[in-house]
Each structure stands twice: as structure tokens, then as C-alpha cells.
Motif scaffolding. Sequence first.
Motif, PDB file in Angstrom:
ATOM      1  N   GLY A  43      77.655 103.879  13.790  1.00 22.19           N
ATOM      2  CA  GLY A  43      79.026 104.312  13.567  1.00 22.19           C
ATOM      3  C   GLY A  43      80.029 103.840  14.597  1.00 22.19           C
ATOM      4  N   LEU A  44      79.609 103.002  15.567  1.00 23.94           N
ATOM      5  CA  LEU A  44      80.549 102.478  16.559  1.00 23.94           C
ATOM      6  C   LEU A  44      81.401 101.407  15.877  1.00 23.94           C
ATOM      7  N   ASN A  45      82.694 101.673  15.746  1.00 27.15           N
ATOM      8  CA  ASN A  45      83.531 100.843  14.885  1.00 27.15           C
ATOM      9  C   ASN A  45      84.245  99.700  15.591  1.00 27.15           C
ATOM     10  N   ARG A  46      83.918  99.459  16.871  1.00 26.19           N
ATOM     11  CA  ARG A  46      84.536  98.342  17.574  1.00 26.19           C
ATOM     12  C   ARG A  46      83.601  97.824  18.653  1.00 26.19           C
ATOM     13  N   ILE A  47      83.551  96.502  18.793  1.00 27.36           N
ATOM     14  CA  ILE A  47      82.766  95.878  19.857  1.00 27.36           C
ATOM     15  C   ILE A  47      83.730  95.049  20.704  1.00 27.36           C
ATOM     16  N   ASP A  48      83.883  95.429  21.969  1.00 30.40           N
ATOM     17  CA  ASP A  48      84.848  94.757  22.834  1.00 30.40           C
ATOM     18  C   ASP A  48      84.306  93.497  23.484  1.00 30.40           C
ATOM     19  N   GLY A  49      83.031  93.270  23.409  1.00 27.94           N
ATOM     20  CA  GLY A  49      82.490  92.034  23.954  1.00 27.94           C
ATOM     21  C   GLY A  49      81.065  92.172  24.422  1.00 27.94           C
ATOM     22  N   VAL A  50      80.478  91.028  24.810  1.00 29.73           N
ATOM     23  CA  VAL A  50      79.138  90.987  25.398  1.00 29.73           C
ATOM     24  C   VAL A  50      79.263  90.269  26.737  1.00 29.73           C
ATOM     25  N   ASN A  51      78.966  90.962  27.818  1.00 32.58           N
ATOM     26  CA  ASN A  51      79.039  90.372  29.153  1.00 32.58           C
ATOM     27  C   ASN A  51      77.658  89.961  29.639  1.00 32.58           C
ATOM     28  N   TYR A  52      77.583  88.766  30.213  1.00 30.80           N
ATOM     29  CA  TYR A  52      76.330  88.295  30.796  1.00 30.80           C
ATOM     30  C   TYR A  52      76.513  88.139  32.299  1.00 30.80           C
ATOM     31  N   SER A  53      75.496  88.531  33.059  1.00 31.88           N
ATOM     32  CA  SER A  53      75.596  88.484  34.518  1.00 31.88           C
ATOM     33  C   SER A  53      74.220  88.270  35.132  1.00 31.88           C
ATOM     34  N   ASN A  54      74.176  88.306  36.472  1.00 39.91           N
ATOM     35  CA  ASN A  54      72.926  88.169  37.217  1.00 39.91           C
ATOM     36  C   ASN A  54      72.856  89.253  38.279  1.00 39.91           C
ATOM     37  N   ASN A  55      71.645  89.529  38.751  1.00 37.93           N
ATOM     38  CA  ASN A  55      71.506  90.553  39.787  1.00 37.93           C
ATOM     39  C   ASN A  55      71.943  90.003  41.145  1.00 37.93           C
ATOM     40  N   GLN A  56      72.030  90.888  42.130  1.00 36.97           N
ATOM     41  CA  GLN A  56      72.578  90.534  43.440  1.00 36.97           C
ATOM     42  C   GLN A  56      71.755  89.463  44.145  1.00 36.97           C
ATOM     43  N   ASP A  57      70.439  89.564  44.094  1.00 26.54           N
ATOM     44  CA  ASP A  57      69.578  88.583  44.758  1.00 26.54           C
ATOM     45  C   ASP A  57      69.784  87.192  44.167  1.00 26.54           C
ATOM     46  N   GLU A  58      69.897  87.121  42.863  1.00 25.13           N
ATOM     47  CA  GLU A  58      70.113  85.826  42.209  1.00 25.13           C
ATOM     48  C   GLU A  58      71.461  85.233  42.600  1.00 25.13           C
ATOM     49  N   MET A  59      72.487  86.080  42.694  1.00 25.01           N
ATOM     50  CA  MET A  59      73.818  85.599  43.058  1.00 25.01           C
ATOM     51  C   MET A  59      73.860  85.107  44.498  1.00 25.01           C
ATOM     52  N   VAL A  60      73.202  85.823  45.418  1.00 21.27           N
ATOM     53  CA  VAL A  60      73.171  85.411  46.823  1.00 21.27           C
ATOM     54  C   VAL A  60      72.459  84.076  46.977  1.00 21.27           C
TER      55      VAL A  60
END
Length: 252
Positions: A150-167
Motif C-alpha cells: 500500500g505504499l503509494n510513492r517511491i522517492d528513489g533507490v540510493n546505493y552506497s558503501n560502508n565506511q571501511d570501503e570508503m576509506v
Amino acid sequence: MIFLLLSISISTVIARSIQANKAYQIESYSNLKHEDHHHKFKIKVPGTGIVQLEPSIGTVIFAIEIQDKNANVALENANTLVTKAVDEIKYSLFRDDYTIQTGIFQLSLRYDYTSGTQQLIGYSVTNQLYVTTKDLQLIGKIITVGVNAGLNRIDGVNYSNNQDEMVKANNEAIKLAIQDAERKAKQIAESLKLEFSEILHFKYLDNYNNPVTDVYGPKAAGMATKSSGTPTPIFAAKNNVRVDIELKVLLK
């Protein structure tokens, strides 16, 4: 008298010789300084390093929007829908790896201006729901389950990485940026028939971590919320980690 003239002449010659010698020394020193100036350069060279990461975390952002003339009714309907959706998502994703949490909550007034004046016609309640998973193959299923709940709107799909991967990616990007600046400096030195001597100064300019968002088109209010059981195909783009630096280097 002759002796006096001879002495004056000899003194004049010696004085001129000394002056000429001084002039030669000054000129030679100037030439050395000039030569040294034209054979040593301090230049600033920019460098850029970019590392692409495969995302390891995905978040589907759902939003419900309820409108009613009465604020209490709008709030109650929104709370009911969120509770029902959360229960259905938990039931459908029972054995899957995910987390669920609420996001932005907003109650706003709705006005009508068609009569030329501002008239309050009701209230709008918006509530967001975040469903996050490390299993990116689950994203499509999460979308399907949420819409069916019943969720009538999808604002987006965000993709990211964890802190260790970013460092780790950021450190690698710094190395690449330095290598890029050194390559440019050596190329400049070669063009000027000089040699790359040493790095005098390092300056960290900026870094850009650009999480990629694939926006899934929102469903208009009033559309049927039931969909097929086929998961929505969603493909994650890579996350770019960029670092810009500046090196001051000596060429000679």
C-alpha cells in the motif's frame, strides 16, 4: 714633474683595471644568477584520482501521502497505512537481510486559490519509510513488496558503501592523484628540457564521494497499489570516489 705624471698615469691604469675587474665580477655573478633563475622552476601541478566502487548497500525510499479535510483523520490513516505496510514487509521479507526505519514526517496545509482567495481545504500527511539491505539482489523484491503493502510513492533507490570501503577507496584515490600530478610535472619538465627534481609541497584540495541514486518513478495518488509478484528490475550504478590535490614541484 715627469715622475709625477708617470705615477698619475700608472694609478689611473690600475684604477681602471680594478674597476673593470669589479665590473666583470658583478657581470659574472649576474650571469650566474640569471642562469640559475632560468634553470630552476617551482611549479604547481594539479592531480586527480578517481576510484569506482561497486555499491554494497541499497536503500529503497518509500513515501506515503494521505490527504483529508480533517487533520486527525489524515494522521490516523497515515499511521494505519505505515503500520500495515511495515507488518507486510516484515512478513514477506521474513528470512531476508534488511533493516527498516521511518524517515521524514510532515503535516502540511492544503489551500485552494481558484476563487481568487486563499481557502483551507484540508491537510496532507507525508511519511517516509527506508528499507535498507546489503543484498542488492533484494532491491526489486523490496519495491514489489512495498507497493503491494500500500505504499503509494517511491522517492528513489540510493546505493552506497560502508565506511571501511570508503576509506580504502579514498586512500587509493589520493595515491592516484599524486601519480597523476607527478606524471604531469614530468611531462612539463620534458617539454622544457629539464628534469623533475623533487616535491616541495603537497596540498589536499577536495574529495568528492558521489553516491549514485537511481530514481524509481513515483506512483500517482489514486493508482492501484497492487502489482504482480515479479520483482522490479533495478541495476545499481557504481559509486565514484574522487580526490583532487596540488603538488608544488622543483624542475631543474
